[in-house]
Design a protein around this motif. Sequence first.
Motif, PDB file in Angstrom:
ATOM      1  N   GLU B 121       0.826  -1.213   0.000  1.00  0.00           N
ATOM      2  CA  GLU B 121       0.000   0.000   0.000  1.00  0.00           C
ATOM      3  C   GLU B 121       0.856   1.258   0.000  1.00  0.00           C
ATOM      4  OE1 GLU B 121      -2.526  -0.461   3.393  1.00  0.00           O
ATOM      5  OE2 GLU B 121      -3.230  -2.423   2.697  1.00  0.00           O
ATOM      6  N   LEU B 122       2.028   1.130   0.637  1.00  0.00           N
ATOM      7  CA  LEU B 122       2.946   2.279   0.696  1.00  0.00           C
ATOM      8  C   LEU B 122       3.289   2.770  -0.713  1.00  0.00           C
ATOM      9  CD1 LEU B 122       4.537   3.814   2.930  1.00  0.00           C
ATOM     10  CD2 LEU B 122       6.440   2.265   2.470  1.00  0.00           C
ATOM     11  N   TYR B 123       3.413   1.835  -1.642  1.00  0.00           N
ATOM     12  CA  TYR B 123       3.772   2.198  -3.018  1.00  0.00           C
ATOM     13  C   TYR B 123       2.581   2.061  -3.973  1.00  0.00           C
ATOM     14  CZ  TYR B 123       8.560   1.982  -1.322  1.00  0.00           C
ATOM     15  OH  TYR B 123       9.713   2.204  -0.622  1.00  0.00           O
ATOM     16  N   ARG B 124       1.413   1.895  -3.403  1.00  0.00           N
ATOM     17  CA  ARG B 124       0.178   1.737  -4.192  1.00  0.00           C
ATOM     18  C   ARG B 124       0.347   0.620  -5.231  1.00  0.00           C
ATOM     19  NH1 ARG B 124       0.916   7.315  -3.873  1.00  0.00           N
ATOM     20  NH2 ARG B 124      -0.593   8.359  -2.531  1.00  0.00           N
ATOM     21  N   ALA B 125       0.956  -0.455  -4.793  1.00  0.00           N
ATOM     22  CA  ALA B 125       1.207  -1.584  -5.705  1.00  0.00           C
ATOM     23  C   ALA B 125       0.206  -2.703  -5.449  1.00  0.00           C
ATOM     24  CB  ALA B 125       2.632  -2.107  -5.504  1.00  0.00           C
ATOM     25  N   ALA B 126      -0.059  -3.466  -6.492  1.00  0.00           N
ATOM     26  CA  ALA B 126      -0.959  -4.613  -6.371  1.00  0.00           C
ATOM     27  C   ALA B 126      -0.511  -5.669  -7.374  1.00  0.00           C
ATOM     28  CB  ALA B 126      -2.400  -4.190  -6.658  1.00  0.00           C
ATOM     29  N   PRO B 127      -0.808  -6.929  -7.085  1.00  0.00           N
ATOM     30  CA  PRO B 127      -0.396  -7.983  -8.028  1.00  0.00           C
ATOM     31  C   PRO B 127      -1.078  -7.811  -9.389  1.00  0.00           C
ATOM     32  CG  PRO B 127      -0.988  -8.916  -5.907  1.00  0.00           C
ATOM     33  CD  PRO B 127      -1.423  -7.489  -5.878  1.00  0.00           C
ATOM     34  N   ALA B 128      -0.272  -7.906 -10.445  1.00  0.00           N
ATOM     35  CA  ALA B 128      -0.833  -7.899 -11.792  1.00  0.00           C
ATOM     36  C   ALA B 128      -1.314  -9.297 -12.142  1.00  0.00           C
ATOM     37  CB  ALA B 128       0.214  -7.435 -12.795  1.00  0.00           C
ATOM     38  N   GLN B 129      -0.673 -10.282 -11.522  1.00  0.00           N
ATOM     39  CA  GLN B 129      -1.098 -11.679 -11.669  1.00  0.00           C
ATOM     40  C   GLN B 129      -1.146 -12.280 -10.270  1.00  0.00           C
ATOM     41  OE1 GLN B 129       1.649 -13.772 -14.278  1.00  0.00           O
ATOM     42  NE2 GLN B 129       2.031 -11.849 -15.364  1.00  0.00           N
ATOM     43  N   GLY B 130      -2.077 -13.182 -10.037  1.00  0.00           N
ATOM     44  CA  GLY B 130      -2.152 -13.878  -8.760  1.00  0.00           C
ATOM     45  C   GLY B 130      -2.694 -13.009  -7.643  1.00  0.00           C
ATOM     46  N   VAL B 140       5.296 -12.962  -3.231  1.00  0.00           N
ATOM     47  CA  VAL B 140       4.896 -12.116  -4.371  1.00  0.00           C
ATOM     48  C   VAL B 140       6.172 -11.498  -4.916  1.00  0.00           C
ATOM     49  CG1 VAL B 140       3.722  -9.989  -5.016  1.00  0.00           C
ATOM     50  CG2 VAL B 140       2.580 -11.632  -3.521  1.00  0.00           C
ATOM     51  N   ILE B 141       6.362 -11.607  -6.206  1.00  0.00           N
ATOM     52  CA  ILE B 141       7.622 -11.102  -6.773  1.00  0.00           C
ATOM     53  C   ILE B 141       7.373  -9.824  -7.582  1.00  0.00           C
ATOM     54  CG2 ILE B 141       8.710 -13.362  -6.828  1.00  0.00           C
ATOM     55  CD1 ILE B 141       8.104 -13.553  -9.787  1.00  0.00           C
ATOM     56  N   GLY B 182       2.764  -5.717 -10.896  1.00  0.00           N
ATOM     57  CA  GLY B 182       2.978  -4.958 -12.132  1.00  0.00           C
ATOM     58  C   GLY B 182       4.136  -3.999 -11.907  1.00  0.00           C
ATOM     59  N   PRO B 183       4.745  -3.511 -12.977  1.00  0.00           N
ATOM     60  CA  PRO B 183       5.862  -2.573 -12.817  1.00  0.00           C
ATOM     61  C   PRO B 183       5.406  -1.320 -12.068  1.00  0.00           C
ATOM     62  CG  PRO B 183       5.670  -3.308 -15.096  1.00  0.00           C
ATOM     63  CD  PRO B 183       4.444  -3.771 -14.391  1.00  0.00           C
ATOM     64  N   THR B 184       6.199  -0.905 -11.076  1.00  0.00           N
ATOM     65  CA  THR B 184       5.842   0.276 -10.282  1.00  0.00           C
ATOM     66  C   THR B 184       6.862   1.395 -10.434  1.00  0.00           C
ATOM     67  OG1 THR B 184       7.067  -0.545  -8.370  1.00  0.00           O
ATOM     68  CG2 THR B 184       4.739  -1.171  -8.534  1.00  0.00           C
ATOM     69  N   GLY B 185       8.022   1.039 -10.978  1.00  0.00           N
ATOM     70  CA  GLY B 185       9.073   2.040 -11.065  1.00  0.00           C
ATOM     71  C   GLY B 185       9.671   2.331  -9.702  1.00  0.00           C
ATOM     72  N   THR B 186       9.413   1.467  -8.743  1.00  0.00           N
ATOM     73  CA  THR B 186       9.968   1.647  -7.399  1.00  0.00           C
ATOM     74  C   THR B 186      10.808   0.438  -7.049  1.00  0.00           C
ATOM     75  OG1 THR B 186       8.172   0.528  -6.226  1.00  0.00           O
ATOM     76  CG2 THR B 186       7.841   2.866  -6.753  1.00  0.00           C
ATOM     77  N   VAL B 187      11.304   0.459  -5.834  1.00  0.00           N
ATOM     78  CA  VAL B 187      12.161  -0.632  -5.379  1.00  0.00           C
ATOM     79  C   VAL B 187      11.402  -1.963  -5.329  1.00  0.00           C
ATOM     80  CG1 VAL B 187      11.652  -0.300  -2.927  1.00  0.00           C
ATOM     81  CG2 VAL B 187      13.890  -1.171  -3.619  1.00  0.00           C
TER      82      VAL B 187
END
Lengths: 219, 454
Positions: B121-130, B140-141, B182-187
């Motif tokens: 959530e810190l990076y507003r990321a979520a799985p693109a698959q799975g 999660v990779i 999905g690609p986030t452009g973050t670490v």
Amino acid sequence: MANMGQTTLQISDLRFGYDARPVVDLPALSVSAGRSCALIGPSGCGKSTLLHLVAGLLRPQAGRVVVAGHDLTVLGDAELDRFRGRHLGIVLQRLHLLSALSVIDNLLLAQRLARVPCDASAVRRSLAELGVEDLAASRPARLSRGQAQRVAIARALVHAPALLLADEPTSSLDDANAARVLELLVQRTRAHGTALLLVTHDRRVSGLLDDQVDLDGLR
Amino acid sequence: MRLAGLAWAHLRAAPLGSTLNVILMALGTASIVLLLLVGHQIGTTLAREARGVDLVLGAKGSPVQLVLSSVYHADVPTGNIDYDEALRWAGDARVADAVPLALGDSVRGFRIVGTTPAYLELYRAAPAQGRVWQAPAEAVIGAAVARGTGMGVGDGFAGVHGLGAGGHAHGQRPYRVVGVLGPTGTVLDRLVLTSLDSVWNLHAPHLSHTRPASAVEDTGRTPGLGPIGPVPGHEQGHEQGHEQEQDHEHDHGEDRVDASAPMPQAVHVQTGSGQQITALLIRYATPLAATTLPRQINAQSSLQAASPAYELTRLLGLVGLGLDGLRAFAGVLIATAGLSLFATLYGALKARQHDLAMLRCLGATRGELLCGLLLEGLMISAAGAALGFGLAHGLVEMLGQWLAQARGVRLTGAVWLLQEAQLLAGLLGIGLIAAALPAWQAYRVDVARTLSEG
């Protein structure tokens, strides 16, 4: 083309000197359209200086120079430059074709600076009249002196000036080339109705022109 | 034939001098633009990756190292901290959110991070698959990990002890990929995320490690960094040696496992009961917390509190000294190009006196001659600038593609900065200044005297 017989150049009471030493003192001189006049005299008599005064490259200290109805002595610097480009053609002893440009570009630039429409066909016609049309793409450095002098004449006439000023145009040529160039000068200026004022120290040359003024005799 | 054409013809007539000036100008321009682009993008990336993290809690040591290892995953951690103590600070009223991180293992050079879904959530990321991990040993990779390892949902892998190659392989406790970000452009792109329990279970006391045959002896270069939680059998010197730099040239085959094999039963660990983590990322509840919380933590606990914003500014300040030196060098290159341009134009002026006089005879005004010379200066500087900009953007794009493959770092040449417009204006100004004196001389040419001289 100017009307034949109409006065193209009229000089009156023209005076010019350096440091109070008079170099030019000419009461009157006129050249009509289509006619030619030779300015003769020994070196240092002020022939080239008079040509520069007529070209507006020097400002007279007194008198008037009227070309094609315009008094050059009252024109501003930039106006004078533009007037020179439009109404005068100049051929010098040293040719001064721009070495960075081809022959045709030298002539196109002359049209551009004369503020007339750039016309490549007129340029080629002008080169053809002087017999150097096959040199259009050549660089000036590759031309012989005779060829370069013809190109210089073509450039001076490409925008159909009212007055052509020529300063010793044949002095660096051999006799055969000098005669040919002179003949072309007179022929083309007559054909275009252009007045020709030619400076020379060679009295044989002056004999081929319509009129002559001996500046030495006026001193 | 316009005056611009004449200016161009003059430059073409002196190809060696013109080319040299353009190259000099281009090299200086490219150097500055390269520094601008890389500096801006790295600065932006660092700031983006630290977004939402106001404070990092970790073991005592270098605060820069703590921030680099915990926020950017670019350095080895300073050590481990007691999870219970970290939780006490996480419960402080001045803390809005806290995300624990447990480091220590890696797979093919990519770090395995034990954490909570709050990290996503810190990076507003979520799985693109799975999906997100739910049970121990689920992972999660990140996008770069998926690209770099070829792993996808359903694949299994074994973590390797340490953050580089050559550590003990946890072959008997494989992870299973349950999601790909999905690609986030973050670490996050370069991380393998799992639960804290997964990491703790892996280093539970009764389990031993298998050591790959190719593993080299640990060197112990990073005191304090060890497995998460107590691991019997790891002597102090051994513990110190688990950390190694990332190295992609190790044998990748050893960490792939059969995903269809039954997952080992996770060892139950009571969260927060005597366990250790590497760092706690904190977001303040109020800006005022910045004035009191870090000082209080540093003074009253065995933990270290480091502010990413402060440490980043300090770090960039240090790096900036080097960048300033490079910028100064690039500036010298551009100044040299300007001087060279001036020397070329001024030197050519004498040879062109008769040309200039003849141009006046043909009807060119003084102003047109002045503009013609200025135009030559502008053309050289514009050509140098264009070449330099193209060179720099091309190099950054190539560098970006290489880094994306090698490190998952995003860098692109398809970015234009406001400073580049300012630089372009400056370069054109230099061209004008270099041509100003020659142009003024052209303006003042005495036509009658020049023609009389022959």
